[in-house]
Design a protein around this motif. Structure first.
Motif, PDB file in Angstrom:
ATOM      1  N   CYS A   6      -2.362   2.675  -4.700  1.00  0.00           N
ATOM      2  CA  CYS A   6      -2.242   4.079  -4.282  1.00  0.00           C
ATOM      3  C   CYS A   6      -3.640   4.593  -3.935  1.00  0.00           C
ATOM      4  CB  CYS A   6      -1.645   4.917  -5.401  1.00  0.00           C
ATOM      5  SG  CYS A   6      -0.005   4.388  -5.874  1.00  0.00           S
ATOM      6  N   THR A  58       0.844  -1.199   0.000  1.00  0.00           N
ATOM      7  CA  THR A  58       0.000   0.000   0.000  1.00  0.00           C
ATOM      8  C   THR A  58       0.878   1.246   0.000  1.00  0.00           C
ATOM      9  OG1 THR A  58      -1.614  -1.252   1.280  1.00  0.00           O
ATOM     10  CG2 THR A  58      -1.979   1.112   1.070  1.00  0.00           C
ATOM     11  N   SER A  59       0.882   1.924  -1.134  1.00  0.00           N
ATOM     12  CA  SER A  59       1.528   3.232  -1.242  1.00  0.00           C
ATOM     13  C   SER A  59       0.444   4.278  -0.991  1.00  0.00           C
ATOM     14  CB  SER A  59       2.193   3.373  -2.616  1.00  0.00           C
ATOM     15  OG  SER A  59       2.727   4.651  -2.795  1.00  0.00           O
ATOM     16  N   SER A  60       0.312   5.242  -1.873  1.00  0.00           N
ATOM     17  CA  SER A  60      -0.654   6.330  -1.663  1.00  0.00           C
ATOM     18  C   SER A  60      -0.658   7.212  -2.910  1.00  0.00           C
ATOM     19  CB  SER A  60      -0.208   7.174  -0.455  1.00  0.00           C
ATOM     20  OG  SER A  60      -0.976   8.354  -0.340  1.00  0.00           O
ATOM     21  N   THR A  61      -1.682   8.040  -3.055  1.00  0.00           N
ATOM     22  CA  THR A  61      -1.583   9.079  -4.090  1.00  0.00           C
ATOM     23  C   THR A  61      -0.419  10.017  -3.739  1.00  0.00           C
ATOM     24  OG1 THR A  61      -3.306  10.273  -2.885  1.00  0.00           O
ATOM     25  CG2 THR A  61      -3.984   9.103  -4.871  1.00  0.00           C
ATOM     26  N   VAL A  70      -3.805   3.395  -8.984  1.00  0.00           N
ATOM     27  CA  VAL A  70      -4.414   4.498  -8.249  1.00  0.00           C
ATOM     28  C   VAL A  70      -5.914   4.243  -8.108  1.00  0.00           C
ATOM     29  CG1 VAL A  70      -4.879   6.971  -8.296  1.00  0.00           C
ATOM     30  CG2 VAL A  70      -2.685   6.108  -9.115  1.00  0.00           C
ATOM     31  N   ILE A  94       6.917   2.924  -4.445  1.00  0.00           N
ATOM     32  CA  ILE A  94       6.654   2.679  -5.874  1.00  0.00           C
ATOM     33  C   ILE A  94       7.969   2.322  -6.572  1.00  0.00           C
ATOM     34  CG2 ILE A  94       5.842   3.727  -8.019  1.00  0.00           C
ATOM     35  CD1 ILE A  94       3.724   5.178  -6.341  1.00  0.00           C
ATOM     36  N   LYS A 141       6.186   7.032   0.649  1.00  0.00           N
ATOM     37  CA  LYS A 141       5.246   6.401  -0.287  1.00  0.00           C
ATOM     38  C   LYS A 141       5.766   6.421  -1.724  1.00  0.00           C
ATOM     39  CE  LYS A 141       2.148   5.182   2.751  1.00  0.00           C
ATOM     40  NZ  LYS A 141       1.907   3.767   3.025  1.00  0.00           N
ATOM     41  N   HIS A 142       6.541   7.486  -2.109  1.00  0.00           N
ATOM     42  CA  HIS A 142       7.202   7.471  -3.418  1.00  0.00           C
ATOM     43  C   HIS A 142       8.212   6.323  -3.476  1.00  0.00           C
ATOM     44  CE1 HIS A 142       5.580  11.456  -4.429  1.00  0.00           C
ATOM     45  NE2 HIS A 142       6.130  11.343  -5.622  1.00  0.00           N
ATOM     46  N   GLY A 159       2.306   8.976  -3.079  1.00  0.00           N
ATOM     47  CA  GLY A 159       3.458   8.327  -3.696  1.00  0.00           C
ATOM     48  C   GLY A 159       3.574   8.683  -5.165  1.00  0.00           C
ATOM     49  N   ILE A 160       2.553   9.399  -5.672  1.00  0.00           N
ATOM     50  CA  ILE A 160       2.509   9.774  -7.095  1.00  0.00           C
ATOM     51  C   ILE A 160       2.766  11.278  -7.225  1.00  0.00           C
ATOM     52  CG2 ILE A 160       0.972   9.957  -9.102  1.00  0.00           C
ATOM     53  CD1 ILE A 160       1.128   7.116  -8.555  1.00  0.00           C
ATOM     54  N   ALA A 202       1.558   0.628 -10.286  1.00  0.00           N
ATOM     55  CA  ALA A 202       1.058   1.408  -9.144  1.00  0.00           C
ATOM     56  C   ALA A 202      -0.373   1.794  -9.470  1.00  0.00           C
ATOM     57  CB  ALA A 202       1.916   2.642  -8.928  1.00  0.00           C
TER      58      ALA A 202
END
Ligand SMILES: NC(=O)c1ccc[n+]([C@@H]2O[C@H](COP(=O)([O-])OP(=O)(O)OC[C@H]3O[C@@H](n4cnc5c(N)ncnc54)[C@H](O)[C@@H]3O)[C@@H](O)[C@H]2O)c1
Length: 264
Positions: A177, A133-136, A236, A156, A152-153, A138-139, A234
């Motif tokens: 994400c 589990t990353s995140s937005t 989203v 990815i 979080k970046h 991470g974007i 990744a």
């Protein structure tokens, strides 16, 4: 299709992790639900197909215990959902280096240690897969959240790099994400900081926060054979929030208004 498959889920006491453990169990998976505090996993008592154990994902020894427990229960693992995470807000001036290290220890070192610990079990699994589990965040970056965003970046980068390494063995790895999701991490915002909560809601074209099960369904897809050719991705799930620049108002102001707050 997933009947009898085995999965480990970290951060399973609450929010997205709990929803994932519950969803997987409903689909016939055998689940090892892991969190820091065993008391918070009391919800698993009496549930079918879910075993619970306490472990700190930031500890190498605890990751080894986690893998040993999965091996004892399942003989191997078909999937690992490395989801546990913490927030870490504060500007670059405010947040101490020690606090930054705490965020990195859980959010980045946790999944790295988790992958290392469970790989031998996944090598014995069927259609093995990892979801992290990353995140937005991470974007895209945001003000006052650099420590969390950095962690979080990095996840990815981890997923993309390991997809090139583990794909040769038939092990897939992907990231989820999430956008704003009502969980233990964010749940209090609606009452403590309603203006911020409304502002966040307005950034989402769907004009609402996600339910944790809407994230769990994406995780289930990513680790299941239904996603057999999805690797290094990744994904989203944010109601369309991060694809906008945020620079222009929507064509219809009404579409962004929160009922009752007078915004247009
Ligand atoms: N809620 C959101 O809006 C949102 C958005 C993007 C990404 N995420 C990510 O989703 C994941 C799940 O978060 P959530 O929103 O469900 O929050 P949550 O706080 O409800 O759940 C996180 C769980 O992780 C556990 N945890 C924290 N540190 C741990 C550790 N060291 N060892 C073991 N367990 C630990 C907590 O006890 C908790 O049960 C996190 O990685 C978070 O960063 C959440």
């Amino acid at each position: 299709m997933n009947e009898g498959r085995s999965a480990l889920v970290t951060g399973a006491a609450s929010g997205i992790g709990r929803a994932t453990a519950e969803r997987l169990a409903r689909s016939g998976w055998r689940v090892l639900a892991v969190d820091r505090d065993i008391d918070k996993l009391a919800w698993t008592e009496g549930s079918t197909g879910i075993a619970a154990m306490a472990a700190d994902v930031a500890s190498e020894a605890d990751n080894a215990r986690m893998a040993a427990e999965a091996e004892a229960r399942f003989g191997g693992l078909d999937a690992a959902v490395l989801n546990a995470g913490i927030t870490g807000g504060g500007s670059i001036d405010e947040l101490s280096f020690a606090d930054f290290q705490k965020v990195i220890a859980v959010n980045l070192f946790g999944p790295v240690l988790g992958v290392k610990a469970v790989l031998p079990l996944l090598r014995k699994g069927r259609n093995p897969a990892i979801a992290i589990t990353s995140s937005t965040m991470g974007i895209a970056g945001d003000s006052g959240n650099w420590a969390y965003g950095t962690s979080k970046h990095a996840l990815i980068g981890l997923v993309r790099s390991l997809s090139r390494e583990l794909g040769w063995e038939g092990i897939r790895i992907n990231a989820l994400c999430p956008g704003p999701t009502r969980t233990g991490m964010t749940g209090a915002m609606e009452t403590i900081a309603p203006a911020h909560y409304d502002l966040l809601t307005r950034q989402v074209p769907l004009q609402r926060w996600a339910d944790p099960d809407e994230m769990a369904s994406v995780i289930e897809f990513l680790i299941s054979p239904a996603a057999s050719y999805v690797n290094g991705h990744a994904m989203v799930a944010d109601g369309g929030a991060v694809v906008g620049t945020g620079l222009l108002l929507p064509a219809s102001g009404a579409a962004r208004a929160i009922p009752g707050d007078g915004a247009t």
